[in-house]
Motif scaffolding. Structure first.
Motif, PDB file in Angstrom:
ATOM      1  N   ALA A 310     -26.398   6.631 -26.690  1.00 20.83           N
ATOM      2  CA  ALA A 310     -25.585   6.128 -27.805  1.00 20.83           C
ATOM      3  C   ALA A 310     -26.388   5.181 -28.689  1.00 20.83           C
ATOM      4  O   ALA A 310     -26.287   5.223 -29.923  1.00 20.83           O
ATOM      5  N   ALA A 311     -27.214   4.335 -28.072  1.00 19.11           N
ATOM      6  CA  ALA A 311     -28.022   3.387 -28.846  1.00 19.11           C
ATOM      7  C   ALA A 311     -29.058   4.120 -29.690  1.00 19.11           C
ATOM      8  O   ALA A 311     -29.288   3.768 -30.860  1.00 19.11           O
ATOM      9  N   LEU A 312     -29.693   5.128 -29.107  1.00 17.03           N
ATOM     10  CA  LEU A 312     -30.675   5.904 -29.862  1.00 17.03           C
ATOM     11  C   LEU A 312     -30.009   6.628 -31.030  1.00 17.03           C
ATOM     12  O   LEU A 312     -30.520   6.600 -32.165  1.00 17.03           O
ATOM     13  N   THR A 313     -28.862   7.230 -30.783  1.00 15.94           N
ATOM     14  CA  THR A 313     -28.167   7.976 -31.840  1.00 15.94           C
ATOM     15  C   THR A 313     -27.759   7.060 -32.985  1.00 15.94           C
ATOM     16  O   THR A 313     -27.982   7.381 -34.160  1.00 15.94           O
ATOM     17  N   ARG A 314     -27.184   5.900 -32.662  1.00 16.07           N
ATOM     18  CA  ARG A 314     -26.755   4.971 -33.717  1.00 16.07           C
ATOM     19  C   ARG A 314     -27.954   4.417 -34.484  1.00 16.07           C
ATOM     20  O   ARG A 314     -27.875   4.177 -35.691  1.00 16.07           O
ATOM     21  N   THR A 315     -29.068   4.221 -33.799  1.00 17.14           N
ATOM     22  CA  THR A 315     -30.283   3.764 -34.482  1.00 17.14           C
ATOM     23  C   THR A 315     -30.733   4.798 -35.508  1.00 17.14           C
ATOM     24  O   THR A 315     -31.065   4.460 -36.650  1.00 17.14           O
ATOM     25  N   LEU A 316     -30.719   6.055 -35.123  1.00 16.81           N
ATOM     26  CA  LEU A 316     -31.141   7.125 -36.036  1.00 16.81           C
ATOM     27  C   LEU A 316     -30.142   7.304 -37.179  1.00 16.81           C
ATOM     28  O   LEU A 316     -30.524   7.611 -38.310  1.00 16.81           O
ATOM     29  N   GLU A 317     -28.871   7.103 -36.912  1.00 19.56           N
ATOM     30  CA  GLU A 317     -27.841   7.282 -37.941  1.00 19.56           C
ATOM     31  C   GLU A 317     -27.866   6.177 -38.985  1.00 19.56           C
ATOM     32  O   GLU A 317     -27.579   6.409 -40.165  1.00 19.56           O
ATOM     33  N   THR A 318     -28.206   4.947 -38.556  1.00 15.67           N
ATOM     34  CA  THR A 318     -28.082   3.794 -39.449  1.00 15.67           C
ATOM     35  C   THR A 318     -29.411   3.215 -39.921  1.00 15.67           C
ATOM     36  O   THR A 318     -29.448   2.488 -40.922  1.00 15.67           O
ATOM     37  N   GLY A 319     -30.501   3.481 -39.182  1.00 18.48           N
ATOM     38  CA  GLY A 319     -31.771   2.837 -39.494  1.00 18.48           C
ATOM     39  C   GLY A 319     -31.840   1.404 -39.018  1.00 18.48           C
ATOM     40  O   GLY A 319     -32.813   0.707 -39.277  1.00 18.48           O
ATOM     41  N   LEU A 320     -30.805   0.947 -38.295  1.00 18.49           N
ATOM     42  CA  LEU A 320     -30.770  -0.397 -37.711  1.00 18.49           C
ATOM     43  C   LEU A 320     -30.879  -0.258 -36.200  1.00 18.49           C
ATOM     44  O   LEU A 320     -30.205   0.584 -35.589  1.00 18.49           O
ATOM     45  N   LEU A 321     -31.685  -1.100 -35.585  1.00 14.40           N
ATOM     46  CA  LEU A 321     -31.933  -0.964 -34.159  1.00 14.40           C
ATOM     47  C   LEU A 321     -30.702  -1.328 -33.335  1.00 14.40           C
ATOM     48  O   LEU A 321     -30.121  -2.413 -33.492  1.00 14.40           O
ATOM     49  N   HIS A 322     -30.304  -0.409 -32.491  1.00 13.61           N
ATOM     50  CA  HIS A 322     -29.236  -0.609 -31.519  1.00 13.61           C
ATOM     51  C   HIS A 322     -29.854  -0.539 -30.122  1.00 13.61           C
ATOM     52  O   HIS A 322     -30.748   0.266 -29.871  1.00 13.61           O
TER      53      HIS A 322
END
Length: 389
Positions: A310-322
Motif C-alpha cells: 500500500a505504501a509503495l502504491t500510494r508513493t507512485l500515485e502521489t509522488g509523495l513518500l509513504h
C-alpha cells in the motif's frame, strides 16, 4: 540571545503538555538521551529540562536521566520542576546541573528562595509562570493570587538575576510567543529575562532577539519540525536587527504540499504496475521492504524506514513518500503531521531486490528530533550513551 532547546520529562519520556495540562499530553519518545545528543550535535550549548513528575510533587523518577544528560560534554543543563529545598538544589548541582529553576517554592517558601539566591546567585533562575497576569504554582495547577509585576519585583529584591517568563496560555500551542510582555518584564526589573512558550517559527526567534531578550526556550516547534535547530541557533546568535530591516514573516504553508507535476506524472505511469513490482521485490519476515531515503541534491542519507504494498502504491500515485509504520501498523504519509513532505525525484532498486532507495526533495527535517537526518550519532557516542543507561 541564548537559545534553549527544551526537553519536558514525564515518566521518563519526552512529552509536551498543552497549556500545562497533564490531561493533554503528547508523548514524542522515550529515547531521552538520544534527543539531548541530537540537540548537542546541532550546536546547542544549553538545554532547558523540566521534570514534570517532580513539578507535581511526585518522586524524582527522572533524576538519573537528568544526571546522564549533564554528563554529555559541552552541554549545560538548566532544569526545573519540584525544586523546593536547598538539599534538592545541592543534589542537582552536584549531579552537574548548571542552573536550577525555582518555581512554586519562590512563592511558598521565600526564605529558602532568598537563601538559595544568596548561596548560588549565578546558578538560580526564578520561574515566572503566569496566566491572565497572575502567578501559577504546583505545576501550573494552582493560582497563587499574586500578580505578575509584584512577584517579579519581589524576586529582584530577593537577589534574583535571571527570570524565565512563561505565558501559560501560549504553552504548547504554537501560536506565537509573548515577546512584548517579556520585554516589558525585562524593562520593569532590569534583570536577565528568558522567554518561554509559543515559539512557532524562526521569525518568532528573530522577534525575541530584536526585542533585546536574553534568551528563548524552544520546545514543540522543534519536535514537530516547524523550526530547524541549527538555523535557529545561528539566528539567535546574530546581533539584533532594527525594526525596518526585519524580514517579513512568510505565510504558513498550506496543509497539502504543492505537487511536483513532472515527478507525479513519472510515478503515475508506474502506479498501474505496482502489484507486479511488489511481487518481484523480496520481502522480510513481516512482508515489508526496507526503504532508504536520501537528499536528491546532496546524496545525504535522511532516514530509513519500511514499506508494504500500500505504501509503495500510494508513493507512485502521489509522488509523495509513504511508509508503513511498524509501531502503529498503518500507512504513514511522511509529513502528514509535521508538513515535512518528501517529494520523490528518483527510485532505485538494490542488486538483491530487497531494498528501495528514494531520492527526494524534502520540505523539512527527516528526524522527529528536528535534525535534518536521522543519522547524526557516531557509534562511539552511542556506545557512551549505552554505558550510561
Amino acid at each position: 540571545m541564548q537559545l534553549y532547546p527544551a526537553i519536558d520529562l514525564l515518566d521518563r519520556s519526552v512529552v509536551r503538555l498543552r497549556e500545562g495540562d497533564y490531561e493533554q499530553v503528547r508523548e514524542y519518545t522515550d529515547e531521552v538521551l538520544f534527543v539531548a545528543q541530537s540537540f548537542q550535535r546541532q550546536g546547542a550549548d544549553w538545554l532547558h529540562l523540566v521534570d514534570l513528575n517532580a513539578a507535581r510533587g511526585a518522586a524524582a523518577v527522572n533524576r538519573d536521566l537528568i544526571a546522564a544528560i549533564c554528563r554529555l560534554p559541552g552541554l549545560k543543563v538548566q532544569t526545573g520542576g519540584g525544586i523546593r529545598s536547598l538539599a534538592t538544589i545541592e543534589a542537582l548541582l552536584a549531579a552537574g546541573v548548571s542552573r536550577c529553576v525555582i518555581g512554586t517554592a519562590a512563592v511558598r517558601d521565600p526564605d529558602m528562595t532568598a537563601e538559595a539566591l544568596r548561596r548560588w546567585p549565578e546558578q538560580i533562575a526564578i520561574a515566572v509562570d503566569s496566566r491572565d497576569g497572575r502567578i501559577r504554582v504546583q505545576g501550573w495547577t494552582e493560582d497563587s493570587g499574586i500578580n505578575l509585576p509584584d512577584f517579579a519585583l519581589r524576586m529582584k529584591h530577593a537577589g534574583a538575576k535571571t527570570l524565565i517568563f512563561t505565558d501559560i496560555s501560549r504553552d504548547g500551542l504554537l501560536k506565537g510567543p509573548a515577546v512584548e510582555e517579556t520585554r516589558k518584564l525585562k524593562e520593569l526589573t532590569g534583570l536577565e529575562v528568558i522567554l518561554s512558550a509559543g515559539i512557532s517559527s524562526v521569525e518568532d526567534i528573530a522577534a525575541a532577539r530584536d526585542a533585546g531578550l536574553d534568551g528563548a526556550i524552544l520546545g514543540r516547534a522543534l519536535y514537530e519540525g516547524k523550526v530547524d535547530l541549527a538555523d535557529a541557533l545561528r539566528l539567535a546568535r546574530q546581533l539584533p536587527q532594527p525594526a525596518a530591516t526585519r524580514p517579513v514573516k512568510n505565510e504558513l504553508p498550506a496543509d497539502e504540499p504543492a505537487a511536483d507535476e513532472s515527478a507525479v506524472t513519472a510515478w503515475n505511469t508506474l502506479a498501474g504496475q505496482s502489484q507486479q513490482i511488489w511481487q518481484a521485490l523480496k520481502k522480510d519476515a513481516a512482508g515489508l521492504v526496507c526503504a532508504i531515503t536520501v537528499d536528491a541534491a546532496t546524496g545525504a542519507v535522511l532516514m530509513q524506514a519500511y514499506q508494504d504494498q500500500a505504501a509503495l502504491t500510494r508513493t507512485l500515485e502521489t509522488g509523495l513518500l509513504h511508509y508503513h509504520s511498524r509501531s502503529r501498523n498503518c500507512l504513514w504519509l511522511k509529513g502528514e503531521t509535521s508538513g515535512h513532505y518528501q517529494h520523490v525525484q528518483a527510485i532505485e532498486v538494490d542488486c538483491d531486490a530487497d531494498c528501495l532507495l528514494y531520492r527526494v526533495k524534502a520540505d523539512g527535517p527527516a528526524c522527529h528530533t528536528g535534525a535534518t537526518s536521522c543519522f547524526f550519532r557516531r557509534l562511539e557516542e552511542f556506545a557512551q550513551t549505552a554505558e550510561q543507561t
